[in-house]
Design a protein around this motif. Structure first.
Motif, PDB file in Angstrom:
ATOM      1  N   ASN A  58       0.864  -1.189   0.000  1.00  0.00           N
ATOM      2  CA  ASN A  58       0.000   0.000   0.000  1.00  0.00           C
ATOM      3  C   ASN A  58       0.892   1.228   0.000  1.00  0.00           C
ATOM      4  N   ASN A  71      -4.513  -4.271  -7.029  1.00  0.00           N
ATOM      5  CA  ASN A  71      -5.647  -4.683  -6.205  1.00  0.00           C
ATOM      6  C   ASN A  71      -6.984  -4.491  -6.900  1.00  0.00           C
ATOM      7  N   ALA A 113      -5.347  -0.829  -0.432  1.00  0.00           N
ATOM      8  CA  ALA A 113      -5.698  -2.151  -0.955  1.00  0.00           C
ATOM      9  C   ALA A 113      -7.196  -2.413  -0.826  1.00  0.00           C
ATOM     10  N   ARG A 138      -9.658  -2.788  -4.057  1.00  0.00           N
ATOM     11  CA  ARG A 138     -10.401  -4.039  -4.254  1.00  0.00           C
ATOM     12  C   ARG A 138     -11.900  -3.754  -4.341  1.00  0.00           C
ATOM     13  N   HIS A 183       0.369 -12.012  -3.756  1.00  0.00           N
ATOM     14  CA  HIS A 183       0.962 -10.734  -3.341  1.00  0.00           C
ATOM     15  C   HIS A 183       1.713 -10.854  -2.025  1.00  0.00           C
TER      16      HIS A 183
END
Length: 356
Positions: A118, A144, A182, A186, A277
């Protein structure tokens, strides 16, 4: 005679002088926002450290990890601990948007910073002075947003394979938190995929990455609504949702998926997980090593890697064995460095190929 002695003296120096790497090992501190072991939010962050420890051995890096235990207030206070360790570089994660405060604390000590998973957005950067921004030497992040898309589309595919109906499925989305990049990315991917598919969104709310919170939230929603698909921003929340569905004794298919590739919950298996990740901490160390040795071009110091793969991927089984059988140390992470004669592209497939 003097020429001969001089020549042998030069040979002696090159043969017996310690190598640069042996006398100048990088001292790096990783401020891990998670816990040192598995907890209610899963085991993702402890595994990030495991990969980084393995990479540090291959790259002759002295790595020290300090854990914030998912406490962003405590995380801020760890900046003082980092300063006392006098590192060459600090690896930071912009968890819950607190990296700006930590950078401001570290800046008077001129400690170089590398962002992992991040990073900072333009709003964050606007809060820093030019001197503070100059300390940020690079970053590596996954995509993401694409993960959010791929997870929902994968869940739709599984649902339509298992259920023959023209009625649009009813969705529940379990988000991570309100501020971590993130989580936001997402969620953005989730809504992007939702617009392209026929479905009814029953609820989309934050469960703070927690299995327990996701369990109670899902349990409550199941009391008054039918849910066909549950999209979760991490596997811990997906496991909590699965437990709630199991306890409710639902007599129709509920397709559940998350992100992280957590392998620690055999009791409540989900239908789909995206992951990979967890390895990017290792790539961060590779990049820092190359930056420190002037081996990485400026344009490559900031990288977003499409690392995510599905648990239906052909590489998933090999990676799972690598993780569960404790074989991470068998990966030669130096293969991904620009100092290698044939550097590999960082991917799940190549990590498996790079095993000793």
């Amino acid at each position: 005679m003097n020429q001969v002695l001089c020549r042998y003296s030069v040979i002696f120096i090159f043969v017996f002088l310690p190598s640069f790497s042996s006398i100048a090992a990088l001292n790096i501190v990783f401020l891990n926002p998670g816990h040192p072991d598995e907890n209610a939010t899963g085991s993702f962050w402890s595994k990030v450290t495991t990969f980084m420890d393995a990479a540090a051995q291959d790259l002759n890096i002295k790595l020290t990890t300090v854990h914030a235990n998912r406490d962003h207030i405590f995380m801020k206070s760890l900046a003082t601990t980092i300063i006392k360790l006098d590192p060459d570089y600090v690896v930071l994660v912009n968890e819950k948007g607190i990296a700006v405060n930590i950078i401001k604390t570290l800046a008077p000590h001129n400690i170089p910073i590398f962002m992992l998973l991040n990073t900072l957005n333009n709003k964050d950067l606007s809060k820093l002075t030019e001197q503070q921004k100059s300390l940020i030497k690079g970053s590596v992040t996954p995509n993401n947003s694409i993960a959010g898309v791929q997870l929902l589309e994968g869940l739709f595919n599984i649902f339509h394979q298992q259920v023959t109906t023209t009625t649009p499925p009813k969705l529940l989305a379990l988000q991570g938190d309100y501020t971590t990049p993130a989580s936001l990315q997402r969620e953005q991917g989730f809504h992007q995929a939702l617009q392209k598919n026929k479905a009814q969104l029953i609820d989309s709310s934050v469960s703070n990455w927690s299995k327990e919170m996701a369990y109670y939230k899902t349990k409550g929603i199941l009391w008054h609504a039918q849910i066909n698909i549950i999209w979760a921003a991490n596997d811990a929340m997906a496991f909590g949702a699965k437990k709630a569905v199991t306890d409710a004794k639902i007599n129709y298919p509920v397709i559940i998926g998350g992100i992280n590739w957590d392998f620690d919950e055999p009791e409540y298996p989900v239908d789909l997980s995206l992951g990979g990740h967890v390895t990017l901490g290792a790539m961060a160390l590779v990049m820092i090593n190359d930056i420190a040795n002037n081996q990485l071009n400026q344009e490559k110091t900031v990288q977003q890697i499409n690392i995510f793969e599905s648990s239906l991927s052909p590489h998933y089984k090999g990676f799972k064995q690598l993780m569960t059988q404790g074989k991470i140390n068998q990966i030669d992470f130096s293969r991904f460095s620009q100092t290698h004669k044939n550097p590999l592209t960082f991917s799940i497939e190549n990590l498996i190929k790079a095993m000793h």
